[in-house]
Motif scaffolding. Structure first.
Motif, short mmCIF file in Angstrom:
data_model
loop_
_atom_site.label_atom_id
_atom_site.label_comp_id
_atom_site.label_asym_id
_atom_site.label_seq_id
_atom_site.Cartn_x
_atom_site.Cartn_y
_atom_site.Cartn_z
N LYS A 168 -8.13 -13.21 -5.66
CA LYS A 168 -9.31 -13.43 -7.02
C LYS A 168 -9.00 -12.17 -7.99
O LYS A 168 -9.65 -11.60 -8.48
N SER A 169 -8.46 -10.63 -6.18
CA SER A 169 -8.80 -10.00 -6.75
C SER A 169 -7.19 -9.16 -6.69
O SER A 169 -7.28 -9.57 -5.61
N LYS A 170 -6.81 -8.47 -7.21
CA LYS A 170 -5.87 -7.19 -7.29
C LYS A 170 -5.77 -6.83 -6.02
O LYS A 170 -4.74 -7.11 -4.95
N ALA A 171 -7.27 -6.58 -5.75
CA ALA A 171 -6.72 -5.60 -4.52
C ALA A 171 -6.85 -6.02 -2.78
O ALA A 171 -6.28 -5.82 -2.07
N THR A 172 -7.67 -7.30 -3.23
CA THR A 172 -7.13 -8.10 -1.94
C THR A 172 -6.26 -8.59 -1.69
O THR A 172 -5.10 -9.04 -0.52
N PHE A 173 -5.61 -8.68 -2.64
CA PHE A 173 -4.21 -9.30 -2.92
C PHE A 173 -3.14 -8.40 -2.14
O PHE A 173 -2.07 -8.55 -1.68
N TYR A 174 -2.85 -7.19 -2.72
CA TYR A 174 -2.21 -6.21 -2.67
C TYR A 174 -2.50 -5.77 -0.56
O TYR A 174 -1.63 -5.34 -0.11
N ARG A 175 -4.08 -5.85 -1.03
CA ARG A 175 -4.29 -5.50 1.03
C ARG A 175 -3.77 -6.76 1.47
O ARG A 175 -3.30 -6.63 2.57
N VAL A 176 -3.56 -8.22 1.42
CA VAL A 176 -3.82 -8.99 2.22
C VAL A 176 -2.02 -9.05 2.31
O VAL A 176 -1.32 -9.26 3.50
N PHE A 177 -0.62 -8.96 0.72
CA PHE A 177 0.54 -8.97 1.13
C PHE A 177 0.89 -8.10 2.34
O PHE A 177 1.85 -8.09 3.08
N LYS A 178 0.43 -6.82 1.81
CA LYS A 178 1.42 -5.44 2.76
C LYS A 178 0.75 -5.74 4.65
O LYS A 178 1.52 -5.78 4.69
N GLU A 179 0.13 -6.43 4.68
CA GLU A 179 -0.74 -6.85 5.81
C GLU A 179 0.59 -8.06 6.23
O GLU A 179 0.89 -7.75 7.96
N MET A 180 0.43 -8.57 5.42
CA MET A 180 1.47 -9.82 5.97
C MET A 180 2.56 -9.90 6.14
O MET A 180 4.46 -10.28 6.88
N GLU A 181 3.33 -9.08 4.98
CA GLU A 181 5.02 -8.70 5.00
C GLU A 181 5.04 -7.15 4.66
O GLU A 181 6.28 -7.26 5.45
N GLY A 182 4.17 -6.73 5.19
CA GLY A 182 4.54 -5.04 6.16
C GLY A 182 5.61 -4.31 4.23
O GLY A 182 6.05 -2.95 4.93
N MET A 183 5.10 -4.54 3.33
CA MET A 183 5.68 -3.87 2.05
C MET A 183 4.68 -4.21 1.25
O MET A 183 3.79 -5.27 0.83
N THR A 184 4.79 -4.16 -0.30
CA THR A 184 4.09 -3.24 -1.53
C THR A 184 4.40 -4.83 -1.93
O THR A 184 6.44 -5.37 -1.74
N PRO A 185 3.75 -5.59 -2.25
CA PRO A 185 4.28 -6.46 -3.37
C PRO A 185 5.45 -6.22 -4.68
O PRO A 185 6.28 -6.33 -4.66
N ALA A 186 5.27 -5.18 -4.79
CA ALA A 186 6.62 -4.27 -5.43
C ALA A 186 8.10 -4.19 -4.64
O ALA A 186 8.77 -5.05 -6.12
N ASN A 187 7.19 -3.55 -3.91
CA ASN A 187 9.03 -3.50 -2.90
C ASN A 187 9.63 -4.88 -2.94
O ASN A 187 11.03 -4.77 -2.06
N PHE A 188 8.99 -5.10 -2.02
CA PHE A 188 9.47 -7.26 -2.27
C PHE A 188 10.10 -6.85 -3.13
O PHE A 188 11.52 -8.01 -2.79
N LYS A 189 9.69 -7.18 -4.31
CA LYS A 189 10.11 -8.14 -5.62
C LYS A 189 12.00 -6.73 -6.03
O LYS A 189 12.48 -7.60 -6.47
N LYS A 190 11.63 -5.87 -5.84
CA LYS A 190 12.62 -4.93 -5.60
C LYS A 190 13.47 -5.36 -4.69
O LYS A 190 15.08 -5.58 -4.98
N GLU A 191 13.50 -5.92 -3.40
CA GLU A 191 14.38 -6.27 -2.66
C GLU A 191 14.67 -7.59 -3.03
O GLU A 191 16.10 -7.39 -2.78
N GLN A 192 13.88 -8.40 -3.54
CA GLN A 192 14.46 -9.85 -3.79
C GLN A 192 15.20 -9.54 -5.27
O GLN A 192 16.80 -9.81 -5.21
N VAL A 193 15.67 -8.65 -6.20
CA VAL A 193 16.24 -8.42 -7.40
C VAL A 193 17.69 -7.92 -6.82
O VAL A 193 18.90 -8.81 -7.62
N SER A 194 17.90 -7.05 -5.82
CA SER A 194 18.62 -6.99 -5.50
C SER A 194 19.90 -7.08 -5.28
O SER A 194 20.97 -7.50 -4.21
N ILE A 195 19.31 -8.16 -3.95
CA ILE A 195 19.61 -9.29 -3.46
C ILE A 195 20.44 -10.33 -4.38
O ILE A 195 20.83 -10.76 -5.31
#
Length: 196
Positions: free
Chosen positions: A169-196
Motif C-alpha cells: 500500500k505504501s512506499k515506506a512499508t515496502f522499503y522497510r519490509v524488503f530490507k528486513e526480508m532481503e537484507g538490502m534495499t530494492p534499488a540494490n537488489f535491482k542493481k545486483e540483478q542487472v549486473s548478473i
C-alpha cells in the motif's frame, strides 16, 4: 446476611483459584504471590466455610484438570484434521488466486475466502508454518515484486509501481519490509540483478 457473605468469599476464592490454575496467561495479575495472599485473607475473614470450601476445591482439582486436558486434546484433534484443508485453501488463495495483491487483504478476509475461522488460521500460521500471517503475506508480496522486476519489460515501471502491483500500500512499508526480508534495499537488489 452471614450466608451471603460466606458465599461471596467462597466465590472469590474459587474464581481466583480456577483463574490462576487454568487461565494464568490471560490474567497476569493473578500471579503466584497474589493468589495465596488473597486466599489467606479470605480464610482469615471467614475460616470455617472457606476451609471446607477449599478442601472441596482441592479435591476437585484433578477432575478440573482432566476436563481441561480432554478439551485441549479434542481441540488439538479437530485442528489437526483441518490442517490439510487449511493448507490447501491457503495455497489456493495465495498461489492460484494471488489475493495478496489486494493491499487491503487481511487475516479476516482470508478467513472469509477460505471458510476457516480466524483463530484456526492464526494457529496454522504460528504452529504449522512458524510465522505470522503478516510475514507470510509480505513474503508473497516480496516474491511477486521480484518476479515482476525480473520479467521482461519491467524497466518501464518504477520500483514503487511494481511494489503497488505486488500488493504493498505504501512506499515506506515496502522499503522497510524488503530490507528486513532481503537484507538490502530494492534499488540494490535491482542493481545486483542487472549486473548478473
Amino acid at each position: 446476611m452471614a450466608n451471603i457473605h460466606a458465599i461471596s468469599l467462597n466465590l472469590v476464592t474459587v474464581g481466583s483459584y480456577v483463574l490462576f490454575l487454568y487461565f494464568y496467561d490471560q490474567f497476569p495479575i493473578l500471579n503466584e504471590n497474589i493468589v495465596p495472599a488473597l486466599l489467606s485473607f479470605i480464610i482469615y475473614v471467614h475460616p470455617v466455610s472457606s476451609l471446607s470450601f477449599m478442601i472441596y476445591v482441592l479435591s476437585e482439582t484433578n477432575r478440573f484438570q482432566v476436563i481441561m486436558l480432554d478439551k485441549s486434546i479434542e481441540k488439538s484433534a479437530s485442528f489437526q484434521e483441518n490442517v490439510q484443508v487449511i493448507s490447501r485453501e491457503i495455497r489456493r488463495v495465495f498461489e492460484e488466486e494471488k489475493k495478496f495483491k489486494n493491499p487491503d487483504f487481511t487475516l479476516k478476509k482470508l478467513a472469509s475466502e477460505t471458510d476457516v475461522n480466524v483463530k484456526d488460521l492464526s494457529a496454522y500460521f504460528n504452529e504449522e508454518l512458524s510465522t505470522s500471517f503478516n510475514d507470510y503475506l509480505n513474503r508473497h508480496r516480496i516474491d511477486e515484486f521480484k518476479k515482476l522486476l525480473l520479467a521482461d519489460g519491467s524497466s518501464t515501471y518504477s520500483l514503487v509501481g511494481l511494489a503497488q502491483e505486488s500488493g504493498f500500500k505504501s512506499k515506506a512499508t515496502f522499503y522497510r519490509v524488503f530490507k528486513e526480508m532481503e537484507g538490502m534495499t530494492p534499488a540494490n537488489f535491482k542493481k545486483e540483478q542487472v549486473s548478473i
